[in-house]
Write a protein that holds these residues in place. Sequence first.
Motif, PDB file in Angstrom:
ATOM      1  N   ASN A 161       8.360  -0.830  67.474  1.00 54.48           N
ATOM      2  CA  ASN A 161       8.682  -0.246  68.792  1.00 54.48           C
ATOM      3  C   ASN A 161       9.190   1.189  68.653  1.00 54.48           C
ATOM      4  N   LYS A 164       6.292   3.230  68.267  1.00 57.90           N
ATOM      5  CA  LYS A 164       5.483   3.285  69.496  1.00 57.90           C
ATOM      6  C   LYS A 164       6.109   4.170  70.567  1.00 57.90           C
ATOM      7  N   TYR A 165       7.430   4.081  70.686  1.00 59.74           N
ATOM      8  CA  TYR A 165       8.095   4.770  71.800  1.00 59.74           C
ATOM      9  C   TYR A 165       8.791   6.066  71.368  1.00 59.74           C
ATOM     10  N   ASP A 189      16.069   5.786  66.805  1.00 55.15           N
ATOM     11  CA  ASP A 189      14.951   6.717  67.007  1.00 55.15           C
ATOM     12  C   ASP A 189      15.351   7.810  67.988  1.00 55.15           C
ATOM     13  N   ILE A 194      15.527   4.300  76.926  1.00 58.45           N
ATOM     14  CA  ILE A 194      15.345   3.235  77.921  1.00 58.45           C
ATOM     15  C   ILE A 194      16.272   3.522  79.116  1.00 58.45           C
ATOM     16  N   ILE A 202      15.644  -5.953  78.507  1.00 56.45           N
ATOM     17  CA  ILE A 202      14.753  -5.547  77.437  1.00 56.45           C
ATOM     18  C   ILE A 202      14.330  -6.696  76.499  1.00 56.45           C
ATOM     19  N   TYR A 207       8.863  -8.518  79.500  1.00 53.48           N
ATOM     20  CA  TYR A 207       9.460  -7.369  80.202  1.00 53.48           C
ATOM     21  C   TYR A 207       9.079  -6.063  79.495  1.00 53.48           C
ATOM     22  N   ARG A 208       8.613  -5.105  80.262  1.00 51.24           N
ATOM     23  CA  ARG A 208       8.353  -3.768  79.717  1.00 51.24           C
ATOM     24  C   ARG A 208       8.833  -2.754  80.725  1.00 51.24           C
ATOM     25  N   VAL A 209       9.342  -1.630  80.227  1.00 45.96           N
ATOM     26  CA  VAL A 209       9.787  -0.565  81.125  1.00 45.96           C
ATOM     27  C   VAL A 209       8.557   0.037  81.796  1.00 45.96           C
ATOM     28  N   SER A 214       2.986   0.447  77.454  1.00 43.04           N
ATOM     29  CA  SER A 214       3.076  -0.648  76.496  1.00 43.04           C
ATOM     30  C   SER A 214       1.665  -1.161  76.154  1.00 43.04           C
ATOM     31  N   GLY A 219       1.088  -3.154  73.039  1.00 43.16           N
ATOM     32  CA  GLY A 219       2.259  -4.028  73.192  1.00 43.16           C
ATOM     33  C   GLY A 219       1.943  -5.269  74.013  1.00 43.16           C
ATOM     34  N   THR A 220       2.669  -6.352  73.714  1.00 44.96           N
ATOM     35  CA  THR A 220       2.463  -7.592  74.468  1.00 44.96           C
ATOM     36  C   THR A 220       3.652  -7.895  75.370  1.00 44.96           C
ATOM     37  N   GLY A 221       4.744  -7.150  75.176  1.00 43.66           N
ATOM     38  CA  GLY A 221       5.958  -7.441  75.953  1.00 43.66           C
ATOM     39  C   GLY A 221       6.723  -8.621  75.373  1.00 43.66           C
ATOM     40  N   GLY A 223       7.491  -8.739  71.750  1.00 45.95           N
ATOM     41  CA  GLY A 223       8.074  -8.395  70.447  1.00 45.95           C
ATOM     42  C   GLY A 223       9.588  -8.547  70.394  1.00 45.95           C
ATOM     43  N   LEU A 224      10.273  -7.987  71.367  1.00 45.68           N
ATOM     44  CA  LEU A 224      11.739  -8.032  71.324  1.00 45.68           C
ATOM     45  C   LEU A 224      12.278  -9.434  71.591  1.00 45.68           C
ATOM     46  N   SER A 248      16.906   5.688  71.203  1.00 46.58           N
ATOM     47  CA  SER A 248      17.533   4.358  71.219  1.00 46.58           C
ATOM     48  C   SER A 248      17.989   3.967  69.824  1.00 46.58           C
TER      49      SER A 248
END
Length: 257
Positions: A161, A164-165, A189, A194, A202, A207-209, A214, A219-221, A223-224, A248
């Motif tokens: 992540n 990615k972000y 990072d 966020i 999160i 859930y994705r922002v 994503s 992303g699959t939403g 991972g976290l 973050s």
Amino acid sequence: NLKEKINIETNDEFRDVADAFNMMILKLDQADTERKDFVANVSHELRTPLSSIKILSESLLSENEENIEIYREFLQDIDSEVDRLNNIISDLLSLTTLGKENIILNYRTTYINFLLEKIVLSMKPLAEKKSIKLTLILEEKVQISIDQDKIQQAVINVIDNAIKYTQQNGLIEIKLYTLEQYAVIAIKDNGIGIPEDCIPHIFERFYRVDKARSRETGGTGLGLSISWQIVSLHKGIIEVDSQYGKGSTFYIKLPLQ
Ligand code: ADP
């Protein structure tokens, strides 16, 4: 008098039983709503790539052109949608396995230092694609008992992540130290950050922002929420500090004992 006392006690007991019963019904209701939401989410998530594949294959079938490039482009899109479906399904399987009541963790005494070195080495090529600098700071030698494969997955999800972000040429710093009764893995990072009102959600499934971003990054939403499950199974804590637009820091805290 005695009769009154017995009456009061019986009433109290009855109230306790009624309260417990109501609480149980409430919990069952909540579990049922959560289950229904989950099924609705899964269906939606699976349907999106499937719809794209359907549209792409229909256009290919009705295509009269003989331009091979167009076919190639559409097939590439179909290929990446199939990858997406695969990612969603394997993440869902991980979540289901982790959620099983009788899950057995394969605990082994492990030097977190070595594990982090291995993880960072494996993630460097991904970071380099965006010219992101990955730094590992091992402040202490920390040995704890963990399920190595699972913790590796939890940490990889968070670093993935962070990559990615975070924009091109960004910085990611992974630090290992101990604090009170925990071994702490901090992943910091200087990426997109966020928004404050999104932070409490999160770790929720799906859930994705920013759904579009994503999806774009594969992303699959999930991972976290997978990382959260793994860390919780180890009786640890996963937390985040974030400033929108600045970056973050995720903290994975694992009990030393
Ligand atoms: P995804 O597959 O969408 O990345 P995750 O469960 O891993 O799903 O993360 C949920 C959401 O949290 C992401 O969609 C993103 O909006 C946000 N997020 C996670 N990590 C970071 C990060 N390091 N910086 C900014 N946003 C993040």
